[in-house]
Design a protein around this motif. Structure first.
Motif: not given
Length: 402
Positions: A97-102
């Motif tokens: 999720t953080s890899g997609c979001v940031l």
């Protein structure tokens, strides 16, 4: 001359050794690798040894910094090789999720751009896209692929919903709920032919550790994955592979000291590569744990050999379920990887999962679409597959006779 069965013996021995090293498999029958993979004891020991070494060297002392840098470099090179990209195009994150979001927040959006999201995506990514759309005044469209099993079906749906203002397509490599494989290289080619050349974000949560990644990563602008699912590493550590055009056109959402290039003349200058997306202090011993998990899996075989074994397991389970009256598999053909999703007529998925859990079998339920998901990995045994099929059949029979 060695027979085929002789050739299989080293792999069988490696699987037995890996199972023996996973405490979570000792007292249950585990079918939830897509949620979290069991951590080998060797990986746990590698993390403990890493923590101990950092303390012995002196945390924040120069020798410890050198050791940590070696650890980071080793894992970055290992994961980059699995993705088929140079190390400078891979950045570490906490999870998918953080890899997609940031990276999404730092892309150059324009009011009226369209975000096209498949109907098989994880809520964390979907919610982020909707919030970006709200703030940036973007449109959100849906790419319906949950019922697709062939490349031509996916591409036909994509052609129907692509618009002139489409700027981003979000599509998982393997859908987390149905287990269907998406033709990422073909989708990437379609988007390159589009006048707007939309970015392609790929969620690799269910593919990393299962299937070869290089072709899909090459087609994506952002390919995010984690170490704690099919790689059987520790939670809290993932990575993302970024295309050069995303690095050229995007900017990090959060900026910290790890993203700074350390140029004495320009001390606030960011790295020109993927490291600009790394923020600050991380739990570095997790990297030692993931490296060990990767070595343990490599002992079983390379990515293609492991995928063949996983497909054999999932295909066996799929065929067994198809023979049960009152049980329906979501995919009409054998699964392309390790996810086998099914329904038991007349029962809510949670009810089925709870009943199986009472028998020591760990699976997961979904509501959209409503189904039960079983995950087959290299460590799954044929006897476990047989037991799962038997317990589901017993569940159906007992209900009908009640």
């Amino acid at each position: 001359m060695a027979s085929a069965s002789d050739a299989a013996l080293p792999q069988e021995a490696a699987i037995a050794a890996l199972r023996q090293d996973m405490p979570a498999l000792a007292n249950k029958t585990y079918f939830n690798y897509g949620g979290q993979g069991p951590l080998p004891t060797a990986s746990l020991q590698a993390m403990a040894a890493s923590w101990r070494r950092i303390q012995e060297l002196g945390p924040f002392a120069e020798p410890a910094s050198g050791y940590v840098e070696e650890l980071i470099t080793s894992l970055r090179q290992t994961l980059a090789a699995l993705c088929g990209v140079p190390p400078q195009r891979l950045a570490f994150t906490e999870n998918v999720t953080s890899g997609c979001v940031l990276p999404l927040w730092g892309l150059p959006w324009h009011s009226g751009d369209q975000l096209l999201i498949s109907d098989g995506e994880h809520p964390g990514v979907v919610a982020t896209c909707h919030e970006i759309a709200r703030r940036e005044e973007l449109d959100v469209g849906t790419l319906p692929v949950q019922d697709c099993v062939r490349e031509d079906q996916v591409l036909e749906r994509l052609d129907k919903v692509l618009q002139p203002r489409t700027r981003l397509v979000v599509l998982s490599h393997l859908l987390w709920n149905t287990g269907a494989a998406m033709p990422i290289p073909a989708v990437g080619q379609r988007l390159r032919e589009h006048a707007n050349q939309p970015w392609l974000l790929v969620d690799g949560a269910q593919s990393a550790g299962v299937a070869p990644l290089a072709d899909a990563v090459a087609a994506a602008d952002l390919y995010a994955f984690t170490g704690h699912k099919w790689f059987c590493g520790p939670e809290g550590l993932g990575a993302m592979a970024l295309s050069q055009r995303l690095l050229d056109g995007g900017a990090p959402t959060m900026i910290g000291w790890r993203g700074l290039a350390g140029n004495p003349e320009h001390p606030l200058c960011l790295y020109g590569d993927a490291r600009r997306y790394e923020i600050a202090t991380s739990c570095y011993p997790l990297m030692a744990g993931l490296l060990q998990s990767l070595r343990s899996l490599a002992a079983v075989g390379d990515s293609r050999q492991r995928l063949a074994l996983i497909q054999a397991h999932s295909g066996h389970l799929w065929r067994g379920l198809r023979q049960l009256e009152g049980v329906e598999t979501l995919l009409p053909e054998p699964p392309p990887a390790g996810l086998v999703s099914f329904r038991v007529q007349g029962h809510r998925p949670r009810q089925v999962v709870h009943a199986l859990a009472e028998q020591g079998l760990v699976l997961r339920s979904f509501e959209k679409p409503d189904c039960v998901r079983a995950c087959c990995h290299v460590t799954t045994l044929p006897t476990e597959l047989g037991r799962l099929i038997f317990e589901i059949a017993s569940f159906v029979t007992n209900f009908r006779s009640a």
